[in-house]
Scaffold this motif. Structure first.
Motif, PDB file in Angstrom:
ATOM      1  N   GLN A 360       0.865  -1.177   0.000  1.00 20.94           N
ATOM      2  CA  GLN A 360       0.000   0.000   0.000  1.00 20.94           C
ATOM      3  C   GLN A 360       0.901   1.226   0.000  1.00 20.94           C
ATOM      4  O   GLN A 360       1.863   1.293   0.765  1.00 20.94           O
ATOM      5  CB  GLN A 360      -0.898   0.021   1.236  1.00 20.94           C
ATOM      6  CG  GLN A 360      -2.021  -0.974   1.138  1.00 20.94           C
ATOM      7  CD  GLN A 360      -2.181  -1.844   2.374  1.00 20.94           C
ATOM      8  OE1 GLN A 360      -3.216  -2.410   2.573  1.00 20.94           O
ATOM      9  NE2 GLN A 360      -1.180  -1.963   3.206  1.00 20.94           N
ATOM     10  N   ALA A 361       0.591   2.181  -0.857  1.00 20.08           N
ATOM     11  CA  ALA A 361       1.399   3.394  -0.971  1.00 20.08           C
ATOM     12  C   ALA A 361       0.514   4.599  -0.679  1.00 20.08           C
ATOM     13  O   ALA A 361      -0.551   4.760  -1.283  1.00 20.08           O
ATOM     14  CB  ALA A 361       2.005   3.514  -2.366  1.00 20.08           C
ATOM     15  N   VAL A 362       0.962   5.423   0.257  1.00 16.79           N
ATOM     16  CA  VAL A 362       0.213   6.624   0.649  1.00 16.79           C
ATOM     17  C   VAL A 362       1.059   7.844   0.301  1.00 16.79           C
ATOM     18  O   VAL A 362       2.161   8.019   0.831  1.00 16.79           O
ATOM     19  CB  VAL A 362      -0.103   6.623   2.155  1.00 16.79           C
ATOM     20  CG1 VAL A 362      -0.863   7.890   2.523  1.00 16.79           C
ATOM     21  CG2 VAL A 362      -0.900   5.380   2.533  1.00 16.79           C
ATOM     22  N   CYS A 363       0.557   8.661  -0.588  1.00 20.77           N
ATOM     23  CA  CYS A 363       1.224   9.920  -0.923  1.00 20.77           C
ATOM     24  C   CYS A 363       0.553  11.032  -0.126  1.00 20.77           C
ATOM     25  O   CYS A 363      -0.665  11.219  -0.201  1.00 20.77           O
ATOM     26  CB  CYS A 363       1.128  10.219  -2.414  1.00 20.77           C
ATOM     27  SG  CYS A 363       1.891  11.798  -2.880  1.00 20.77           S
ATOM     28  N   LEU A 371       5.603  13.377   0.581  1.00 19.54           N
ATOM     29  CA  LEU A 371       6.195  12.106   0.999  1.00 19.54           C
ATOM     30  C   LEU A 371       5.385  10.952   0.404  1.00 19.54           C
ATOM     31  O   LEU A 371       4.152  11.011   0.337  1.00 19.54           O
ATOM     32  CB  LEU A 371       6.200  11.970   2.525  1.00 19.54           C
ATOM     33  CG  LEU A 371       6.946  13.040   3.327  1.00 19.54           C
ATOM     34  CD1 LEU A 371       6.690  12.843   4.814  1.00 19.54           C
ATOM     35  CD2 LEU A 371       8.442  12.981   3.030  1.00 19.54           C
ATOM     36  N   LEU A 372       6.089   9.912  -0.029  1.00 20.09           N
ATOM     37  CA  LEU A 372       5.438   8.675  -0.451  1.00 20.09           C
ATOM     38  C   LEU A 372       5.843   7.588   0.530  1.00 20.09           C
ATOM     39  O   LEU A 372       7.007   7.197   0.608  1.00 20.09           O
ATOM     40  CB  LEU A 372       5.857   8.290  -1.870  1.00 20.09           C
ATOM     41  CG  LEU A 372       5.226   6.985  -2.371  1.00 20.09           C
ATOM     42  CD1 LEU A 372       3.725   7.138  -2.531  1.00 20.09           C
ATOM     43  CD2 LEU A 372       5.856   6.536  -3.688  1.00 20.09           C
ATOM     44  N   ASN A 373       4.870   7.094   1.289  1.00 19.52           N
ATOM     45  CA  ASN A 373       5.111   6.078   2.310  1.00 19.52           C
ATOM     46  C   ASN A 373       4.598   4.730   1.787  1.00 19.52           C
ATOM     47  O   ASN A 373       3.421   4.599   1.439  1.00 19.52           O
ATOM     48  CB  ASN A 373       4.390   6.442   3.604  1.00 19.52           C
ATOM     49  CG  ASN A 373       4.842   7.786   4.147  1.00 19.52           C
ATOM     50  OD1 ASN A 373       5.899   7.905   4.746  1.00 19.52           O
ATOM     51  ND2 ASN A 373       4.043   8.817   3.909  1.00 19.52           N
ATOM     52  N   ASN A 380       3.118  -2.511   7.907  1.00 14.06           N
ATOM     53  CA  ASN A 380       4.485  -2.281   8.378  1.00 14.06           C
ATOM     54  C   ASN A 380       5.189  -1.398   7.348  1.00 14.06           C
ATOM     55  O   ASN A 380       5.132  -1.680   6.144  1.00 14.06           O
ATOM     56  CB  ASN A 380       5.234  -3.600   8.526  1.00 14.06           C
ATOM     57  CG  ASN A 380       4.588  -4.509   9.543  1.00 14.06           C
ATOM     58  OD1 ASN A 380       4.343  -4.105  10.684  1.00 14.06           O
ATOM     59  ND2 ASN A 380       4.295  -5.747   9.148  1.00 14.06           N
ATOM     60  N   GLU A 381       5.845  -0.339   7.812  1.00 16.63           N
ATOM     61  CA  GLU A 381       6.476   0.592   6.882  1.00 16.63           C
ATOM     62  C   GLU A 381       7.667  -0.057   6.200  1.00 16.63           C
ATOM     63  O   GLU A 381       8.552  -0.615   6.844  1.00 16.63           O
ATOM     64  CB  GLU A 381       6.920   1.859   7.612  1.00 16.63           C
ATOM     65  CG  GLU A 381       7.432   2.933   6.653  1.00 16.63           C
ATOM     66  CD  GLU A 381       7.661   4.270   7.334  1.00 16.63           C
ATOM     67  OE1 GLU A 381       8.421   5.080   6.782  1.00 16.63           O
ATOM     68  OE2 GLU A 381       7.069   4.495   8.416  1.00 16.63           O
ATOM     69  N   VAL A 382       7.669   0.008   4.869  1.00 17.04           N
ATOM     70  CA  VAL A 382       8.752  -0.559   4.067  1.00 17.04           C
ATOM     71  C   VAL A 382       9.788   0.503   3.749  1.00 17.04           C
ATOM     72  O   VAL A 382      10.985   0.303   3.934  1.00 17.04           O
ATOM     73  CB  VAL A 382       8.200  -1.176   2.769  1.00 17.04           C
ATOM     74  CG1 VAL A 382       9.338  -1.690   1.888  1.00 17.04           C
ATOM     75  CG2 VAL A 382       7.218  -2.292   3.089  1.00 17.04           C
ATOM     76  N   MET A 383       9.340   1.661   3.260  1.00 17.00           N
ATOM     77  CA  MET A 383      10.245   2.768   2.976  1.00 17.00           C
ATOM     78  C   MET A 383       9.447   4.041   2.746  1.00 17.00           C
ATOM     79  O   MET A 383       8.232   4.002   2.492  1.00 17.00           O
ATOM     80  CB  MET A 383      11.133   2.484   1.763  1.00 17.00           C
ATOM     81  CG  MET A 383      10.417   2.466   0.428  1.00 17.00           C
ATOM     82  SD  MET A 383      11.559   2.222  -0.972  1.00 17.00           S
ATOM     83  CE  MET A 383      12.600   3.689  -0.868  1.00 17.00           C
ATOM     84  N   THR A 384      10.143   5.165   2.844  1.00 17.53           N
ATOM     85  CA  THR A 384       9.563   6.466   2.544  1.00 17.53           C
ATOM     86  C   THR A 384      10.429   7.148   1.490  1.00 17.53           C
ATOM     87  O   THR A 384      11.660   7.148   1.593  1.00 17.53           O
ATOM     88  CB  THR A 384       9.488   7.350   3.799  1.00 17.53           C
ATOM     89  OG1 THR A 384       8.609   6.755   4.745  1.00 17.53           O
ATOM     90  CG2 THR A 384       8.970   8.739   3.452  1.00 17.53           C
ATOM     91  N   ILE A 385       9.777   7.699   0.472  1.00 18.28           N
ATOM     92  CA  ILE A 385      10.491   8.425  -0.581  1.00 18.28           C
ATOM     93  C   ILE A 385      10.096   9.889  -0.497  1.00 18.28           C
ATOM     94  O   ILE A 385       8.911  10.222  -0.429  1.00 18.28           O
ATOM     95  CB  ILE A 385      10.146   7.865  -1.974  1.00 18.28           C
ATOM     96  CG1 ILE A 385      10.535   6.388  -2.060  1.00 18.28           C
ATOM     97  CG2 ILE A 385      10.847   8.671  -3.064  1.00 18.28           C
ATOM     98  CD1 ILE A 385      10.107   5.724  -3.357  1.00 18.28           C
ATOM     99  N   GLY A 397       3.519  15.041  -6.650  1.00 11.37           N
ATOM    100  CA  GLY A 397       2.196  14.443  -6.494  1.00 11.37           C
ATOM    101  C   GLY A 397       2.117  13.083  -7.145  1.00 11.37           C
ATOM    102  O   GLY A 397       2.058  12.984  -8.376  1.00 11.37           O
ATOM    103  N   VAL A 398       2.140  12.025  -6.350  1.00 10.47           N
ATOM    104  CA  VAL A 398       2.059  10.668  -6.895  1.00 10.47           C
ATOM    105  C   VAL A 398       0.600  10.388  -7.247  1.00 10.47           C
ATOM    106  O   VAL A 398      -0.253  10.272  -6.373  1.00 10.47           O
ATOM    107  CB  VAL A 398       2.595   9.634  -5.895  1.00 10.47           C
ATOM    108  CG1 VAL A 398       2.399   8.214  -6.426  1.00 10.47           C
ATOM    109  CG2 VAL A 398       4.074   9.896  -5.609  1.00 10.47           C
TER     110      VAL A 398
END
Length: 480
Positions: A360-363, A371-373, A380-385, A397-398
């Motif tokens: 799941q990706a939350v912009c 931020l793109l989480n 569980n958080e995988v990474m943040t861009i 804006g994703v």
């Protein structure tokens, strides 16, 4: 084959149902008012001769107004456009008169927002118009104001009058009677109306090397072209071997034929569709504006959610994530019929949410940073861009996010870039829409899905080369 943009009968039906569009031109008289009038309080208003009049003379428009009106200092004029603002504050009346050098697309787009088809106004002549200041105007109305829209192609002048408050007030009628537009010959190349424009054809592109992968965007021509005036609202879904394309609230079904999409028919819903999804079992889902979310194909479309602002559906069709613009989301489990609220702490507000098979990706945004989480299925958080992680140093804006067998494909339509990221978190490549897809002017990706072979199907809305309108174009992104 349906030609919905040219169907005058559709507008006629809407007119009967709403009583709003292409309304009668009775609020504007063709002659000046002379002699005293009696207002609703029984007081006699001054005659025209007794009133004091002033003129607001600008490059594109002149407005002669009486002492009833207050002239706004924010009125403005330049070589490209003029507007005059006048009001009667005590009675809650406000009028803005715009005149600018613009394209037929600007005019047609605003008419579309009011449910009026420019083709019916210009070609079919099926909407009643009224003459104001040397131009012809069609009328529309929304919850906030009444509007008059006029366009003159020879001078490229687009004029719009907005009336807030009571449009039937005789002082409004008198004011509009005293408007004059100054049309001049437009010597540059004129933009065609959308029905005369050239169909969109993207530029040729070459494959792009992304790490160890060779990525190619295959253009899938659509054999039925539907011009649109909304950039960024088209969607695509792949389900049961069929493609489904959403344009301006309507869904059409296509088969894969000779390297393109062949029109097979329409899928009808009793609401305007905001988004579409397909699942692994071949089902199609449709989301309305604010709900509902329905599964199509049963005798009566199965309603999964009655109310939802925005939703992203899991490829299984068994769960979804809903959100608005706060930093909270709602997890929906359709098998158990339960839902759960969750706060996305890293952001203050959410722009978009994408749900893939395993992620799941939350912009969202925090202060001025985007931020793109990325999370796994258990949140569980995988990474943040962030912008500091990208090649360009920008992340705005994703608008779409997909999971392939080799990583994530991120579409930043504000920056018009595609970002390829490996599952190890390494950003492999950042490629412009133009380089990858051969887009022309104002491309926006807001609809993607996966096909059965693991390719990303991409719906892009872009403006035609001749700027006559936007079109939805479809690509198959292969190789990653």
């Amino acid at each position: 084959m349906r030609k919905k943009v040219y169907a005058a009968w559709i507008l006629a039906i809407i007119m009967v149902m709403s009583g709003v569009l292409c309304t009668q031109a009775e609020t504007v008289s063709t002659g000046k008012a002379h002699g005293s009038k009696v207002n609703t309080t029984g007081e006699t208003t001054p005659t025209e001769a007794e009133k004091q009049f002033e003129e607001a003379e600008q490059i594109h428009v002149t407005v002669r107004y009486s002492s009833d009106w207050e002239y706004s200092e924010y009125s403005y004029s330049s070589d490209y456009g003029s507007y005059v603002e006048l009001s009667i504050p005590d009675d809650g009346i406000y009028v803005r008169i715009n005149a600018s050098i613009n394209t037929p697309l600007d005019y047609a787009s605003e008419l579309y927002d009011f449910g009026i088809n420019a083709y019916d106004v210009i070609v079919e002549d099926s909407c009643e118009t009224v003459s104001i200041g040397g131009m012809e105007f069609v009328q529309g109305e929304n919850d906030y104001y009444k509007a008059f829209f006029g366009y003159d192609q020879e001078s490229a002048m687009y004029a719009k009058i907005m009336v807030y408050g009571d449009p039937e007030d005789p002082r409004v009628t008198e004011l509009i009677d005293n408007v004059t537009f100054h049309k001049k010959e437009y010597t540059k190349t004129k933009t065609p109306w959308y029905w005369d424009g050239e169909v969109y054809v993207p530029k040729d592109t070459e494959p792009v090397q992304v790490g160890n992968f060779t990525v190619e965007a295959e253009y899938l021509p659509i054999d039925t072209v539907y011009p649109t005036f909304n950039n960024g609202y088209s969607k695509v879904a792949k389900s049961g071997g069929w493609y489904y394309v959403l344009t301006d609230g309507d869904v059409s079904e296509y088969s894969d034929e000779d390297g393109g999409l062949a029109y097979e028919g329409d899928v009808y819903f009793d609401f305007d569709v905001e988004n579409i999804f397909g699942d692994e079992d071949g089902n199609l889902y449709a989301l309305g504006n604010g709900g509902p979310l329905v599964r199509w194909g049963t005798e009566e479309d199965e309603v999964l959610l009655n109310y939802c602002v925005m939703v992203s559906l899991h490829p299984s069709g068994k769960k979804a994530v809903g959100w608005s613009y706060s930093n909270s989301i709602t997890e929906y489990d359709f098998e158990t019929g339960t839902n759960k609220e969750r706060v996305i702490d890293p952001v203050e507000g959410i722009n978009s949410v994408s749900v893939t098979k395993d992620y799941q990706a939350v912009c969202g945004y925090k202060e001025s940073e985007t931020l793109l989480n990325i999370y796994d299925n258990n949140w569980n958080e995988v990474m943040t861009i962030s912008s500091t992680d990208t090649e360009s140093g920008m992340l705005e804006g994703v608008s779409a996010f997909e999971q392939t067998q080799n990583g994530w494909v991120i579409f930043d339509s504000w920056m018009e870039n595609v970002i390829f990221v490996g599952f190890d978190g390494a950003i492999l490549k950042e490629v412009s829409y133009e380089e990858l897809f051969g887009t022309l002017n104002w491309p926006y990706v807001n609809g993607t899905c996966m096909d059965e072979e693991g390719n990303v199907i991409v719906a892009i809305t872009d403006q035609r080369e001749d700027a006559s309108c936007y079109e939805t174009i479809i690509f198959k992104l292969k190789g990653f």
